[in-house]
Design a protein around this motif. Structure first.
Motif, PDB file in Angstrom:
ATOM      1  N   GLN A  11      -3.412   7.133  -9.911  1.00 19.04           N
ATOM      2  CA  GLN A  11      -4.239   6.100  -9.281  1.00 19.04           C
ATOM      3  C   GLN A  11      -4.698   4.992 -10.226  1.00 19.04           C
ATOM      4  OE1 GLN A  11      -6.131   8.648  -5.588  1.00 19.04           O
ATOM      5  NE2 GLN A  11      -7.252   8.579  -7.472  1.00 19.04           N
ATOM      6  N   PRO A  12      -5.214   5.301 -11.427  1.00 17.32           N
ATOM      7  CA  PRO A  12      -5.676   4.209 -12.301  1.00 17.32           C
ATOM      8  C   PRO A  12      -4.539   3.314 -12.808  1.00 17.32           C
ATOM      9  CG  PRO A  12      -6.311   6.360 -13.213  1.00 17.32           C
ATOM     10  CD  PRO A  12      -5.507   6.608 -11.991  1.00 17.32           C
ATOM     11  N   LEU A  13      -3.305   3.792 -12.716  1.00 16.06           N
ATOM     12  CA  LEU A  13      -2.159   3.034 -13.198  1.00 16.06           C
ATOM     13  C   LEU A  13      -1.612   2.052 -12.163  1.00 16.06           C
ATOM     14  CD1 LEU A  13      -0.222   6.016 -14.855  1.00 16.06           C
ATOM     15  CD2 LEU A  13      -1.775   4.390 -15.980  1.00 16.06           C
ATOM     16  N   LEU A  14      -1.959   2.269 -10.905  1.00 19.08           N
ATOM     17  CA  LEU A  14      -1.380   1.462  -9.832  1.00 19.08           C
ATOM     18  C   LEU A  14      -2.020   0.084  -9.719  1.00 19.08           C
ATOM     19  CD1 LEU A  14      -0.965   4.143  -7.033  1.00 19.08           C
ATOM     20  CD2 LEU A  14       0.806   3.181  -8.530  1.00 19.08           C
ATOM     21  N   LYS A  15      -1.174  -0.914  -9.512  1.00 21.14           N
ATOM     22  CA  LYS A  15      -1.628  -2.287  -9.313  1.00 21.14           C
ATOM     23  C   LYS A  15      -1.568  -2.663  -7.834  1.00 21.14           C
ATOM     24  CE  LYS A  15      -0.083  -3.643 -13.884  1.00 21.14           C
ATOM     25  NZ  LYS A  15       0.924  -4.380 -14.657  1.00 21.14           N
ATOM     26  N   CYS A  16      -1.328  -1.690  -6.986  1.00 22.38           N
ATOM     27  CA  CYS A  16      -1.262  -1.912  -5.547  1.00 22.38           C
ATOM     28  C   CYS A  16      -2.350  -1.073  -4.877  1.00 22.38           C
ATOM     29  CB  CYS A  16       0.117  -1.523  -5.005  1.00 22.38           C
ATOM     30  SG  CYS A  16       0.527   0.224  -5.203  1.00 22.38           S
ATOM     31  N   ASP A  17      -2.545  -1.322  -3.600  1.00 23.11           N
ATOM     32  CA  ASP A  17      -3.475  -0.507  -2.826  1.00 23.11           C
ATOM     33  C   ASP A  17      -2.867   0.872  -2.592  1.00 23.11           C
ATOM     34  OD1 ASP A  17      -5.354  -2.548  -2.589  1.00 23.11           O
ATOM     35  OD2 ASP A  17      -4.469  -3.289  -0.727  1.00 23.11           O
TER      36      ASP A  17
ATOM     37  N   ILE B 205       5.280  10.625 -13.475  1.00 26.38           N
ATOM     38  CA  ILE B 205       4.258   9.666 -13.044  1.00 26.38           C
ATOM     39  C   ILE B 205       4.657   8.258 -13.487  1.00 26.38           C
ATOM     40  CG2 ILE B 205       1.870   8.930 -13.466  1.00 26.38           C
ATOM     41  CD1 ILE B 205       1.869  11.317 -11.674  1.00 26.38           C
ATOM     42  N   GLU B 206       5.168   8.151 -14.710  1.00 33.00           N
ATOM     43  CA  GLU B 206       5.530   6.839 -15.263  1.00 33.00           C
ATOM     44  C   GLU B 206       6.642   6.168 -14.459  1.00 33.00           C
ATOM     45  OE1 GLU B 206       3.301   9.256 -17.912  1.00 33.00           O
ATOM     46  OE2 GLU B 206       5.267   9.711 -17.052  1.00 33.00           O
ATOM     47  N   SER B 207       7.619   6.939 -14.002  1.00 36.08           N
ATOM     48  CA  SER B 207       8.714   6.339 -13.234  1.00 36.08           C
ATOM     49  C   SER B 207       8.223   5.827 -11.885  1.00 36.08           C
ATOM     50  CB  SER B 207       9.882   7.312 -13.085  1.00 36.08           C
ATOM     51  OG  SER B 207       9.487   8.495 -12.423  1.00 36.08           O
ATOM     52  N   VAL B 208       7.293   6.542 -11.253  1.00 32.26           N
ATOM     53  CA  VAL B 208       6.705   6.072  -9.992  1.00 32.26           C
ATOM     54  C   VAL B 208       5.863   4.835 -10.243  1.00 32.26           C
ATOM     55  CG1 VAL B 208       5.053   6.630  -8.162  1.00 32.26           C
ATOM     56  CG2 VAL B 208       6.752   8.307  -8.858  1.00 32.26           C
ATOM     57  N   GLU B 209       5.068   4.876 -11.307  1.00 28.86           N
ATOM     58  CA  GLU B 209       4.243   3.719 -11.681  1.00 28.86           C
ATOM     59  C   GLU B 209       5.115   2.480 -11.874  1.00 28.86           C
ATOM     60  OE1 GLU B 209       1.814   1.963 -15.530  1.00 28.86           O
ATOM     61  OE2 GLU B 209       2.712   3.962 -15.635  1.00 28.86           O
ATOM     62  N   ASN B 210       6.200   2.612 -12.606  1.00 33.84           N
ATOM     63  CA  ASN B 210       7.086   1.477 -12.847  1.00 33.84           C
ATOM     64  C   ASN B 210       7.678   0.936 -11.556  1.00 33.84           C
ATOM     65  OD1 ASN B 210       6.655   1.538 -15.604  1.00 33.84           O
ATOM     66  ND2 ASN B 210       8.403   2.849 -15.998  1.00 33.84           N
ATOM     67  N   PHE B 211       8.091   1.827 -10.669  1.00 37.08           N
ATOM     68  CA  PHE B 211       8.659   1.382  -9.404  1.00 37.08           C
ATOM     69  C   PHE B 211       7.607   0.654  -8.558  1.00 37.08           C
ATOM     70  CE2 PHE B 211       9.244   2.079  -4.851  1.00 37.08           C
ATOM     71  CZ  PHE B 211      10.444   1.397  -4.674  1.00 37.08           C
ATOM     72  N   LEU B 212       6.442   1.258  -8.383  1.00 33.17           N
ATOM     73  CA  LEU B 212       5.422   0.666  -7.515  1.00 33.17           C
ATOM     74  C   LEU B 212       4.819  -0.599  -8.113  1.00 33.17           C
ATOM     75  CD1 LEU B 212       3.686   3.923  -6.261  1.00 33.17           C
ATOM     76  CD2 LEU B 212       5.168   2.392  -4.939  1.00 33.17           C
ATOM     77  N   ASN B 213       4.707  -0.675  -9.429  1.00 35.27           N
ATOM     78  CA  ASN B 213       4.124  -1.862 -10.053  1.00 35.27           C
ATOM     79  C   ASN B 213       5.158  -2.932 -10.354  1.00 35.27           C
ATOM     80  OD1 ASN B 213       1.576  -0.748  -9.994  1.00 35.27           O
ATOM     81  ND2 ASN B 213       1.674   0.038 -12.072  1.00 35.27           N
ATOM     82  N   GLY B 214       6.445  -2.564 -10.265  1.00 36.41           N
ATOM     83  CA  GLY B 214       7.513  -3.498 -10.604  1.00 36.41           C
ATOM     84  C   GLY B 214       7.749  -4.500  -9.530  1.00 36.41           C
TER      85      GLY B 214
ATOM     86  N   LYS C 150       0.843  -1.193   0.000  1.00 36.65           N
ATOM     87  CA  LYS C 150       0.000   0.000   0.000  1.00 36.65           C
ATOM     88  C   LYS C 150       0.879   1.244   0.000  1.00 36.65           C
ATOM     89  CE  LYS C 150      -4.162   1.696   2.112  1.00 36.65           C
ATOM     90  NZ  LYS C 150      -5.133   1.448   3.183  1.00 36.65           N
ATOM     91  N   VAL C 151       0.445   2.268  -0.763  1.00 37.26           N
ATOM     92  CA  VAL C 151       1.178   3.529  -0.848  1.00 37.26           C
ATOM     93  C   VAL C 151       0.248   4.678  -0.449  1.00 37.26           C
ATOM     94  CG1 VAL C 151       0.727   3.818  -3.325  1.00 37.26           C
ATOM     95  CG2 VAL C 151       2.671   4.979  -2.291  1.00 37.26           C
ATOM     96  N   PHE C 152       0.784   5.568   0.356  1.00 35.77           N
ATOM     97  CA  PHE C 152       0.093   6.777   0.772  1.00 35.77           C
ATOM     98  C   PHE C 152       0.443   7.885  -0.214  1.00 35.77           C
ATOM     99  CE2 PHE C 152      -0.079  10.799   3.000  1.00 35.77           C
ATOM    100  CZ  PHE C 152      -1.236  10.712   3.766  1.00 35.77           C
ATOM    101  N   LEU C 153      -0.563   8.551  -0.766  1.00 37.83           N
ATOM    102  CA  LEU C 153      -0.342   9.566  -1.803  1.00 37.83           C
ATOM    103  C   LEU C 153      -0.374  10.960  -1.185  1.00 37.83           C
ATOM    104  CD1 LEU C 153      -2.643   8.051  -4.585  1.00 37.83           C
ATOM    105  CD2 LEU C 153      -0.180   7.695  -4.223  1.00 37.83           C
ATOM    106  N   GLY C 154       0.749  11.381  -0.639  1.00 38.17           N
ATOM    107  CA  GLY C 154       0.861  12.684   0.004  1.00 38.17           C
ATOM    108  C   GLY C 154       1.391  13.735  -0.948  1.00 38.17           C
TER     109      GLY C 154
END
Length: 128
Positions: free
Chosen positions: A19-25, A119-128, A2-6
């Motif tokens: 948010q729609p790109l994330l595969k995690c909570d 956004i893409e680099s964060v998405e890749n890290f969190l979904n990777g 889970k990631v907190f979006l601050g």
């Protein structure tokens, strides 16, 4: 996981894109009518999330998000993420603020925080 979006609450709505790109909570602390119950939930979610992401955009109007990310970089660098989107939207752009946020980013990196510039680099890290 889970990631907190601050981070930045006004200006460009970066959370809506991520948010729609994330595969995690995730937990988005932005609510329409802020209450004490919301504040307590935010504290709980920030403390219990695996990662706390601080997204900073040109909409930044105050310094508390910067204080929070620096505080977390000292207390829990392994779960702190910094997303510098200040240049993403050229409105309200100042060279001084850009240099200042780059200096904050360098400080965070020295403390062991993972830093991103899209956004893409964060998405890749969190979904990777």
């Amino acid at each position: 996981m889970k990631v907190f979006l601050g981070g930045t609450c006004s200006g460009w709505k970066w959370r809506d894109k991520l948010q729609p790109l994330l595969k995690c909570d995730f937990y988005n602390p932005i609510v329409r009518n802020w209450s004490e119950e919301d504040r307590l939930k935010e504290v709980h979610e920030r403390e219990t999330s695996d990662y706390v992401l601080y997204g900073i955009t040109n909409g930044i109007k105050g310094v508390y998000s910067i204080a929070e990310v620096v505080d977390d970089s000292n207390k829990r660098p392994e779960k702190t993420l910094f997303l510098n989107l200040y240049k993403e939207d050229e409105r309200n752009f100042t060279k001084q603020m850009s240099h200042s946020l780059k200096a904050v980013e360098n400080l965070l990196r020295e403390n062991g925080v993972r830093c991103f510039d899209s956004i893409e680099s964060v998405e890749n890290f969190l979904n990777g």
